[in-house]
Design a protein around this motif. Structure first.
Motif, mmCIF file in Angstrom:
data_model
loop_
_atom_site.group_PDB
_atom_site.id
_atom_site.type_symbol
_atom_site.label_atom_id
_atom_site.label_comp_id
_atom_site.label_asym_id
_atom_site.label_seq_id
_atom_site.Cartn_x
_atom_site.Cartn_y
_atom_site.Cartn_z
ATOM 1 N N SER A 1 -2.712 24.312 -8.626
ATOM 2 C CA SER A 1 -2.784 24.555 -10.069
ATOM 3 C C SER A 1 -2.630 23.198 -10.740
ATOM 4 O O SER A 1 -1.527 22.662 -10.830
ATOM 5 N N ASP B 1 2.690 26.687 -10.597
ATOM 6 C CA ASP B 1 1.858 27.874 -10.768
ATOM 7 C C ASP B 1 1.330 27.972 -12.194
ATOM 8 O O ASP B 1 0.265 28.533 -12.435
ATOM 9 N N GLU B 2 2.067 27.407 -13.135
ATOM 10 C CA GLU B 2 1.684 27.504 -14.544
ATOM 11 C C GLU B 2 1.052 26.224 -15.073
ATOM 12 O O GLU B 2 0.719 26.124 -16.255
ATOM 13 N N GLN C 1 7.113 27.574 -9.201
ATOM 14 C CA GLN C 1 6.860 28.316 -10.438
ATOM 15 C C GLN C 1 6.229 27.422 -11.496
ATOM 16 O O GLN C 1 5.261 27.797 -12.149
ATOM 17 N N HIS D 1 -7.132 26.283 -10.596
ATOM 18 C CA HIS D 1 -6.061 27.241 -10.312
ATOM 19 C C HIS D 1 -6.614 28.184 -9.254
ATOM 20 O O HIS D 1 -7.365 29.116 -9.560
ATOM 21 N N ARG E 1 -6.448 29.217 -4.612
ATOM 22 C CA ARG E 1 -5.959 28.954 -3.257
ATOM 23 C C ARG E 1 -7.112 28.332 -2.472
ATOM 24 O O ARG E 1 -8.246 28.819 -2.520
ATOM 25 N N ARG F 1 -1.219 34.179 0.122
ATOM 26 C CA ARG F 1 0.029 34.625 -0.508
ATOM 27 C C ARG F 1 1.043 35.055 0.536
ATOM 28 O O ARG F 1 2.253 34.855 0.373
ATOM 29 N N VAL G 1 -5.514 33.109 -7.459
ATOM 30 C CA VAL G 1 -4.056 33.195 -7.373
ATOM 31 C C VAL G 1 -3.623 34.303 -8.313
ATOM 32 O O VAL G 1 -3.838 34.215 -9.527
#
Length: 242
Positions: free
Chosen positions: A233, A153-154, A150, A210, A212, A218, A185
């Motif tokens: 990311s 991801d940010e 998580q 950012h 894939r 996914r 993503v």
């Protein structure tokens, strides 16, 4: 990532940054103790002897990657191989003494503030770039890829805080096209390189990704289950003075 989630995250990060500043002042005031130094406390153009020796785990850097040869401090920079630019990279981490102090006193806000090596709440790998005259010429920071899915991801959102720090205007940015197999993503694709001339002698570079990569998805094609960590990311930032 939904627009509402991004907005909420930015609001949270701004509140955390403000709280950190207030908390640092409050902690330092009673006993007059110094707050923990960060990469932004390093001033470009400072001679080696003038650099604060309040970090830990010094080592030769690997172009923003993991540490290599351990060093006792800044003075051992000569043990590091120079990069093509002639600069030598010294990796370091923030002192974790304040983190343990916060844990011992069960102070949740300070624990978050002082945990790990971070900037604006994002885990980073950080290093100093030193020239042949033993002068600090640059800093390099890269979002740390070792965090949980998580947080990683940010990680690309760190670019917003860095561009704000040095002024939103004046950045020359180039959006790069996807290579074969690269996909967004959660509908977001970022592959960008930016530069800004801060002053006559100082320039900043910022690369954000950012996406894939080829072979990442996914959903697992065999089980149909959602995968974990199959994306990139990252933010890479350098500030260098001639």
């Amino acid at each position: 990532m939904p627009r509402g989630r991004i907005s909420s995250l930015l609001t949270m990060m701004l509140a955390l940054a403000c709280a950190a500043v207030a908390t640092s002042a409050a902690v330092a005031a009673p006993g007059g103790r110094p707050t923990r130094l960060e990469v932004w406390d390093l001033k470009l153009g400072t001679p080696l002897d003038g650099l604060p020796d309040e970090f830990i785990d010094y080592a030769c850097g690997t172009n923003g990657g993991p540490p290599s040869v351990p060093l006792a401090g800044w003075r051992e920079v000569g043990r590091c191989r120079p990069e093509p630019s002639g600069l030598r990279e010294v990796y370091f981490r923030y002192d974790d003494e304040w983190e343990y102090w916060a844990k011992a006193n069960n102070l949740a806000t300070q624990m978050e503030q002082y945990s790990g090596t971070k900037t604006y709440g994002f885990p980073i790998t950080v290093s100093a770039l030193i020239d042949e005259q033993s002068t600090l010429r640059g800093i390099r920071l890269i979002s740390d890829p070792r965090g949980d899915a998580q947080n990683r991801d940010e990680a690309y959102l760190l670019r917003n805080f860095l561009t704000a720090r040095f002024g939103r205007d004046g950045w020359a940015c180039e959006s790069l096209p996807p290579e074969e197999g690269e996909t967004p993503v959660a509908g977001i694709f970022v592959k960008e390189r930016c530069r800004k001339q801060i002053d006559a002698d100082t320039s900043a570079s910022l690369a954000t990704r950012h996406l894939r990569k080829a072979g990442q998805s996914r959903l697992d094609p065999h089980t149909g289950r959602e995968t974990t960590g199959q994306f990139e990311s990252t933010v890479r930032f350098e500030l260098v003075r001639k």
